[in-house]
Design an enzyme around this catalytic site. Structure first.
Site, PDB file in Angstrom:
ATOM      1  N   ASP A  54      -6.246   4.730  10.218  1.00 14.48           N
ATOM      2  CA  ASP A  54      -7.666   4.818   9.844  1.00 14.48           C
ATOM      3  C   ASP A  54      -8.106   3.592   9.065  1.00 14.48           C
ATOM      4  OD1 ASP A  54      -7.804   7.258  10.920  1.00 14.48           O
ATOM      5  OD2 ASP A  54      -7.823   8.368   9.035  1.00 14.48           O
ATOM      6  N   HIS A  75       0.822  -1.215   0.000  1.00 17.77           N
ATOM      7  CA  HIS A  75       0.000   0.000   0.000  1.00 17.77           C
ATOM      8  C   HIS A  75       0.857   1.266   0.000  1.00 17.77           C
ATOM      9  CE1 HIS A  75      -3.708  -1.914  -0.248  1.00 17.77           C
ATOM     10  NE2 HIS A  75      -4.437  -1.006   0.373  1.00 17.77           N
ATOM     11  N   GLU A 100     -10.133  13.347  14.971  1.00 18.41           N
ATOM     12  CA  GLU A 100      -9.566  13.637  13.650  1.00 18.41           C
ATOM     13  C   GLU A 100     -10.339  14.793  13.047  1.00 18.41           C
ATOM     14  OE1 GLU A 100      -8.380   9.116  12.346  1.00 18.41           O
ATOM     15  OE2 GLU A 100      -9.272  10.443  10.866  1.00 18.41           O
TER      16      GLU A 100
END
Ligand SMILES: Cc1cc2nc3c(=O)[nH]c(=O)nc-3n(C[C@H](O)[C@H](O)[C@H](O)COP(=O)(O)OP(=O)(O)OC[C@H]3O[C@@H](n4cnc5c(N)ncnc54)[C@H](O)[C@@H]3O)c2cc1C
Length: 495
Positions: free
Chosen positions: A169, A105, A283
């Site tokens: 997240d 990723h 956040e």
């Protein structure tokens, strides 16, 4: 302007994806000129794949901006297989590169190994390698293989009513992959990033040695590997702190039309008073005005009706963006905050639904959101351990400040879009520079060693020493492009 005074910026590098056929190759590892070692004479021969399908899969990553084929892919069964591979490289007169790959990723070829061997870490996970320790009277922890996904670590810990304290997240990333960067999410303001919540690591170094390290044992390797961008060793196990997990949380979004009130409230929530207010996870998200027209008409969190109201709010106030504080709370206690009255959105969800919320949102955003999203995480600098390789924004002596991690998560559908977004990124970095706003890249990318030297600042000389100690041939994770291999240096010297 209390907010601006406290503001130091970190850029979470944008993720891009471009259409196939527009990939730019890494400069070929010509200096390696193919593998100088007969890998098939080694004990790991049966675990190596050289077929096109295997090497093609390991030739690019999530960002699809860089393509570089390895000569082979190793599917290790045990950490000893990785050690055997690296030892064979280190012992060779022309060591070849080797890169552990978690989920791939990365966005800019960081997990590639041009002409060398990619280690497919996920192969290690075919055996159960998550063990929770929850002995009475002792602090609980989990031993997780470096290849494990955080979502699987969560499920294993929840069986004991426990969970790690610090999250990203998105949970379908590997333990070793995020610990090699930092691992940031909404709890970092309180507990620091994931790298600050690790007790011990098993690491295979660039000489092929298998080392256990912690704050007390081989501490230089422990601190180097955390945030170390894969430069000092392959993390094959991490001992991670756990805490009691709530069964359910209230997931809240509070909307603002002005950035000063938004950041003032964010900073209030990450102060010590946050504990009193019951905020566990903080956040921020910025929704540009145009995304109401261009983006999805509803999301897993906001209904179509919510989105219409929010678009009306944006147009009534003339704001160029709507700002949301996203939080998880134990109870509602918002009276001292300045969000727009009537614009509190809440949902009662299980803890897993909350932590895994981005998976669903990502599916929606992938389909139709050229506008992308901007995230703003407020952080307390004193929760980061400066002995680790990861660097943060703000002055080196500025221990008690607040800084923001700003993530600009755009997608590009054409090469032209990529160039435009790269220019935009450069403009943001240039602006910070000119305005003297301390700024570091997260998931950093530089094209010269001077760039890296500037990035690591006062830590650079120490990193060079640790590299010479733990990966003297510069075998590991060459896709980060920080250190040239011995062969490449020789090539540079003779050219
Ligand atoms: C959709 C998405 C959501 C994301 N969300 C967040 C987020 O919320 N918070 C956040 O902090 N980051 C986030 N990231 C960034 C992510 O943490 C990094 O890109 C991370 O490196 C990805 O993990 P990975 O397992 O895919 O690593 P890879 O891309 O496979 O590897 C990353 C680097 O680490 C090295 N590496 C991999 N495994 C190991 C190991 N075991 N030991 C040593 N080195 C290793 C690789 O060689 C490479 O250099 C997100 C990325 C994407 C694409």
């Amino acid at each position: 302007m209390a907010v601006i005074r406290a503001l130091a910026l970190a850029i979470l590098s944008s993720f891009f994806s471009v259409a196939a056929g527009q990939l730019r190759p890494l400069p070929a590892a010509a200096a390696h000129g193919g593998l100088p070692v007969d890998l098939f004479s080694l004990s790991i021969a049966s675990k190596l794949r050289t077929d096109h399908n295997s090497t093609a899969k390991a030739s690019t990553d999530f960002g699809q901006m860089v393509k570089a084929a390895p000569a082979a892919v190793l599917h290790p069964s045990t950490p000893a297989d990785i050690a055997a591979l690296i030892r064979s490289s280190a012992a060779s007169p022309a060591p070849f590169p080797a890169a552990p790959r978690g989920q791939g990723h990365s966005w800019r070829g960081q997990a590639l190994a041009a002409g060398g061997v990619v280690v497919d870490m996920r192969a290690l996970g075919r055996r159960a390698r998550i063990n929770v320790s929850a002995a009475a009277g002792e602090e609980p922890y989990v031993d997780a293989g470096g290849e494990q996904l955080w979502i699987d670590v969560l499920h294993a810990a929840l069986k004991h009513g426990l969970a790690p304290r610090a999250w990203t997240d998105y949970l379908r990333l590997t333990v070793g992959g995020t610990l090699s960067n930092a691992g940031i999410g909404g709890q970092a303001f309180r507990y620091g990033p994931q790298i600050a919540n690790v007790h011990e690591l098993d690491v295979v170094t660039g000489t092929g040695e298998m080392v256990t390290c912690s704050r007390d044992k081989n501490a230089d390797l422990f601190f180097a590997a955390l945030g170390g961008l894969g430069q000092f060793g392959v993390i094959t196990r991490a001992r991670i702190r756990l805490e009691r997990a709530p069964k359910r949380v209230r997931w809240v979004r509070l909307a603002y039309s002005d950035v000063v009130s938004f950041t003032k409230d964010q900073e209030l929530l990450i102060s010590n008073r946050a504990s009193e207010a019951g905020f566990d996870y903080v956040e921020g998200q910025v929704q540009l005005n145009r995304s109401f027209a261009e983006g999805p008409k509803s999301t897993p969190f906001f209904s179509g009706g919510d989105m219409t109201r929010l678009a009306g709010f944006a147009s009534r106030t003339g704001a160029s963006a709507i700002y949301y504080i996203e939080a998880a709370i134990k109870w509602m206690y918002c009276w001292s905050l300045s969000f727009e009255p009537g614009f509190v959105f809440t949902k009662d969800v299980t803890y897993v639904q909350f932590l895994d919320r981005v998976r669903q949102e990502e599916q929606v955003l992938r389909d139709a959101n050229p506008a992308g999203i901007i995230l703003m995480y407020p952080m307390n600098k004193d929760r980061w351990d400066d002995r680790m390789t990861a660097v943060t924004a703000g002055g080196e002596d500025d221990d008690d400040g607040v800084f923001y991690a700003v993530g600009m998560l755009w997608s590009a559908l054409s090469a032209g879009d990529v160039e435009r977004l790269e220019r935009q990124n450069e403009a943001v970095l240039g602006f910070c520079d000119e305005a003297d706003i301390g700024c570091k890249q997260y998931l950093p990318h530089f094209t010269s060693q001077d760039g890296w030297r500037g990035h690591f600042g006062a830590k650079w000389e120490r990193l060079v020493e640790l590299k010479a100690k733990y990966d003297p041939h510069a075998i590991l994770s060459p896709g980060q492009r920080i250190f040239a291999s011995r062969a490449e240096k020789a090539g540079i010297a003779s050219s």
